[in-house]
Design an enzyme around this catalytic site. Sequence first.
Site, PDB file in Angstrom:
ATOM      1  N   ASP A  38       5.173   5.208   5.450  1.00  0.00           N
ATOM      2  CA  ASP A  38       6.163   4.341   6.091  1.00  0.00           C
ATOM      3  C   ASP A  38       6.539   3.148   5.204  1.00  0.00           C
ATOM      4  O   ASP A  38       7.593   2.550   5.374  1.00  0.00           O
ATOM      5  CB  ASP A  38       5.699   3.873   7.475  1.00  0.00           C
ATOM      6  CG  ASP A  38       4.374   3.152   7.475  1.00  0.00           C
ATOM      7  OD1 ASP A  38       3.455   3.573   6.753  1.00  0.00           O
ATOM      8  OD2 ASP A  38       4.240   2.161   8.221  1.00  0.00           O
ATOM      9  N   HIS A  68       0.863  -1.179   0.000  1.00  0.00           N
ATOM     10  CA  HIS A  68       0.000   0.000   0.000  1.00  0.00           C
ATOM     11  C   HIS A  68       0.895   1.223   0.000  1.00  0.00           C
ATOM     12  O   HIS A  68       2.111   1.108   0.149  1.00  0.00           O
ATOM     13  CB  HIS A  68      -0.984  -0.025   1.180  1.00  0.00           C
ATOM     14  CG  HIS A  68      -0.343  -0.091   2.531  1.00  0.00           C
ATOM     15  ND1 HIS A  68       0.256  -1.232   3.028  1.00  0.00           N
ATOM     16  CD2 HIS A  68      -0.200   0.851   3.487  1.00  0.00           C
ATOM     17  CE1 HIS A  68       0.725  -0.995   4.234  1.00  0.00           C
ATOM     18  NE2 HIS A  68       0.472   0.265   4.543  1.00  0.00           N
TER      19      HIS A  68
END
Length: 167
Positions: free
Chosen positions: A76, A72
Amino acid sequence: MKIQDEMKVVMLGTGTPNPIPERSGPSLVVIVGENSYIVDAGIGLVRRAEAANRMGVKALEASNLKRASLTHLHSDHTAGLPDLILTPWVLERDEALQIYGPKGTKNMCNHLMEAYKVDIDARMNGLEKAIPQGIVVKSNDISGEGLGYKIIYLILISKELLNFYFK
C-alpha cells in the site's frame, strides 16, 4: 540562518490497504519553494499531485516529482511507484528520480524498471522521443535497526530538504 521558502505538507493519500474509493494510497509531500519531497508512494499519488497542481500548488506539477522516500515496502506504500517513475517522465521530467528507502528499495526499483522495459524502449526509440535523463531512477537502500537507525534514516531523507529550507 534565514528561511528562504515557506514549507508546506500536502496529504496526497490517507488510505489503507483496503480499496476505499474515497481514499488514495498513503502518500504525503513536503514542499519547500518549488521543490517537492514525496514520502511513500501509495496508489494514486501522481493523480492527487496533479489535482493539487491544478489548485495552484505548482511544486506538484508532474515534471517536478523528482524526490521520494519510502517508510517501508508494504504494497500500500509502494503500489504507486510505477506511476511515479513513468508518468512524470512521459510528462517531461528532465532529471533522475531519487528514491530512498529501507533495504530492498533498490531491488524493487530495478525490478520495476525491468518490468516496464518494453514501454520505456518504445517511448525512448519510438515517435515520442522521451527525455533520457527523466527515466533514470537513483534508488538507495538505507538499512539498520532500532531507534538509531530511524534517526539516521530521517536525517538522510531530510538532509536535502533542510539544505533548501535553510541557507
